[in-house]
Design an enzyme around this catalytic site. Structure first.
Site, PDB file in Angstrom:
ATOM      1  N   GLY A   1       7.584   4.354  10.048  1.00  0.00           N
ATOM      2  CA  GLY A   1       7.918   3.522  11.394  1.00  0.00           C
ATOM      3  C   GLY A   1       7.388   4.386  12.552  1.00  0.00           C
ATOM      4  O   GLY A   1       6.430   4.659  13.071  1.00  0.00           O
ATOM      5  N   GLY A   2       8.448   5.101  13.149  1.00  0.00           N
ATOM      6  CA  GLY A   2       8.341   5.664  14.400  1.00  0.00           C
ATOM      7  C   GLY A   2       7.335   6.763  14.261  1.00  0.00           C
ATOM      8  O   GLY A   2       6.519   6.889  15.503  1.00  0.00           O
TER       9      GLY A   2
ATOM     10  N   ASN B   1       4.059   1.218  10.148  1.00  0.00           N
ATOM     11  CA  ASN B   1       4.315  -0.022  10.518  1.00  0.00           C
ATOM     12  C   ASN B   1       4.930   0.172  11.924  1.00  0.00           C
ATOM     13  O   ASN B   1       6.051   0.715  12.201  1.00  0.00           O
ATOM     14  CB  ASN B   1       5.610  -0.181   9.347  1.00  0.00           C
ATOM     15  CG  ASN B   1       6.451  -1.437  10.185  1.00  0.00           C
ATOM     16  OD1 ASN B   1       5.769  -2.346  11.006  1.00  0.00           O
ATOM     17  ND2 ASN B   1       7.670  -1.735   9.675  1.00  0.00           N
ATOM     18  N   TRP B   2       3.984  -0.233  12.907  1.00  0.00           N
ATOM     19  CA  TRP B   2       3.983  -0.293  14.486  1.00  0.00           C
ATOM     20  C   TRP B   2       5.477  -1.281  14.804  1.00  0.00           C
ATOM     21  O   TRP B   2       5.765  -0.929  15.756  1.00  0.00           O
ATOM     22  CB  TRP B   2       2.885  -0.525  14.912  1.00  0.00           C
ATOM     23  CG  TRP B   2       2.066   0.775  14.905  1.00  0.00           C
ATOM     24  CD1 TRP B   2       2.172   1.828  14.326  1.00  0.00           C
ATOM     25  CD2 TRP B   2       0.937   0.951  16.011  1.00  0.00           C
ATOM     26  NE1 TRP B   2       1.193   2.809  14.705  1.00  0.00           N
ATOM     27  CE2 TRP B   2       0.413   2.146  15.468  1.00  0.00           C
ATOM     28  CE3 TRP B   2       0.032   0.216  16.908  1.00  0.00           C
ATOM     29  CZ2 TRP B   2      -0.801   2.693  16.246  1.00  0.00           C
ATOM     30  CZ3 TRP B   2      -0.843   0.462  17.619  1.00  0.00           C
ATOM     31  CH2 TRP B   2      -1.367   1.847  17.388  1.00  0.00           C
TER      32      TRP B   2
ATOM     33  N   GLY C   1      14.806   4.615  10.998  1.00  0.00           N
ATOM     34  CA  GLY C   1      14.981   4.849  12.428  1.00  0.00           C
ATOM     35  C   GLY C   1      16.251   5.685  12.887  1.00  0.00           C
ATOM     36  O   GLY C   1      16.755   5.754  14.217  1.00  0.00           O
TER      37      GLY C   1
ATOM     38  N   HIS D   1      10.399  -6.830   4.723  1.00  0.00           N
ATOM     39  CA  HIS D   1      11.024  -5.701   5.596  1.00  0.00           C
ATOM     40  C   HIS D   1      12.533  -5.927   6.099  1.00  0.00           C
ATOM     41  O   HIS D   1      12.797  -7.120   6.349  1.00  0.00           O
ATOM     42  CB  HIS D   1      10.146  -5.318   6.879  1.00  0.00           C
ATOM     43  CG  HIS D   1      10.681  -4.252   7.710  1.00  0.00           C
ATOM     44  ND1 HIS D   1      11.780  -3.819   8.247  1.00  0.00           N
ATOM     45  CD2 HIS D   1      10.041  -2.914   7.366  1.00  0.00           C
ATOM     46  CE1 HIS D   1      11.784  -2.623   8.695  1.00  0.00           C
ATOM     47  NE2 HIS D   1      10.876  -2.023   8.076  1.00  0.00           N
TER      48      HIS D   1
ATOM     49  N   GLU E   1      12.814   1.273   0.979  1.00  0.00           N
ATOM     50  CA  GLU E   1      13.423   1.870   2.393  1.00  0.00           C
ATOM     51  C   GLU E   1      14.970   1.457   2.348  1.00  0.00           C
ATOM     52  O   GLU E   1      15.170   0.410   2.611  1.00  0.00           O
ATOM     53  CB  GLU E   1      12.702   1.063   3.478  1.00  0.00           C
ATOM     54  CG  GLU E   1      11.105   0.936   3.443  1.00  0.00           C
ATOM     55  CD  GLU E   1      10.835   0.766   4.770  1.00  0.00           C
ATOM     56  OE1 GLU E   1       9.935   1.729   5.397  1.00  0.00           O
ATOM     57  OE2 GLU E   1      10.823  -0.392   5.334  1.00  0.00           O
TER      58      GLU E   1
END
Ligand code: PGA
Length: 251
Positions: free
Chosen positions: A234-235, A12-13, A174, A98, A168
């Site tokens: 993500g990251g 997921n950018w 993050g 999300h 999540e």
């Protein structure tokens, strides 16, 4: 007994990525050999602005998805993107619900369900995100929150291959923090049981992803937990090296 679902490692950018970032998707496509692709499905969800070009860059080796969609197929909704538009670009998946959208845009589970239904109508697989905040976990409400989000976000009548659930924990996104393997196992087993109640036999075949600070160094442990059928990353999905490093947990 139903066979274990085929794993999915999804990136997921978020709101990251200019045209130059397409080179990372090309590098991911070069780096995922047939042996890896035999074991795991790979997906990148870039910003909608890059989705069409990303389909080309991925060369059919990595699936492309959207990060959100409007519940309607078309209409007067300035700035929104529909599931049909994503499908038209060649996308195969769409993330809905999300926690950043639930928080930043006040999205309710009822809206998330409508978006998931729009994804299914368009022929996309909907990745439905659920997860508790730090305060909810500390108050011992994790299963209550995840259970309610799942119950209210899951479209009725979906088959095992039409939906993916991403657990999540909001406090793990993050932050570099992750739940213990035992905590992940508890929530994923709970989700699996809820899916069984909601979907009958189909529930055993739904992929349940773990998301929140997944990186190459913790992927093997997290992906090894019972009922974890992949990751939402993500990251660590922004570079080919890290994304393929996470996927390598399935080698
Ligand atoms: P993270 O994000 O891997 O950067 O923690 C995960 C997500 O929000 O999907």
């Amino acid at each position: 007994m139903t066979a274990k679902p085929r794993p999915l490692v999804a990136g997921n950018w978020k709101m990251n990525g200019l045209k130059a970032a397409l080179g990372e998707i090309e590098a991911m496509a070069r780096g995922c050999d047939a042996a890896l692709r035999a074991r795991v499905d790979l997906l990148i969800c870039p910003p909608a602005t890059l989705a069409g070009a990303a389909v080309g860059a991925a060369g059919g080796l990595i699936a492309i998805g959207g990060q959100d969609c409007h519940p309607k197929a078309a209409g007067a909704h300035t700035g929104d993107v529909s599931a049909d538009m994503l499908k038209d670009l060649g996308a195969a998946y769409v993330i809905v619900g999300h926690s950043e959208r639930r928080a930043d845009h006040g999205e309710t589970s009822a809206l998330v369900r409508a978006k998931a239904q729009a994804g299914l109508r368009a022929g996309l697989v909907a990745i439905i995100c659920v997860g508790e905040t730090e305060g909810e976990r500390k108050a011992g409400r994790t299963l209550e929150i995840v259970g309610a989000q799942l119950r209210d976000s899951l479209p009725e009548g979906a088959s095992a291959t039409q939906v993916v659930i991403a657990y999540e924990p909001v406090w793990a996104i993050g932050t570099g923090l992750t739940p213990t393997a035992a905590d992940v196992a508890q929530v994923h087993a709970f989700i699996r049981a809820q899916l069984g109640q909601a979907m009958g036999a189909q529930g055993a075949g739904v992929r349940i992803l773990y998301g929140g600070s997944v990186k190459p160094s913790n992927a093997v442990e997290l992906m090894g937990v019972a009922n974890v059928d992949g990751a939402l990353v993500g990251g660590a999905s922004l570079t080919a090296t890290d994304f393929l490093g996470v996927a390598a947990a399935y080698r």
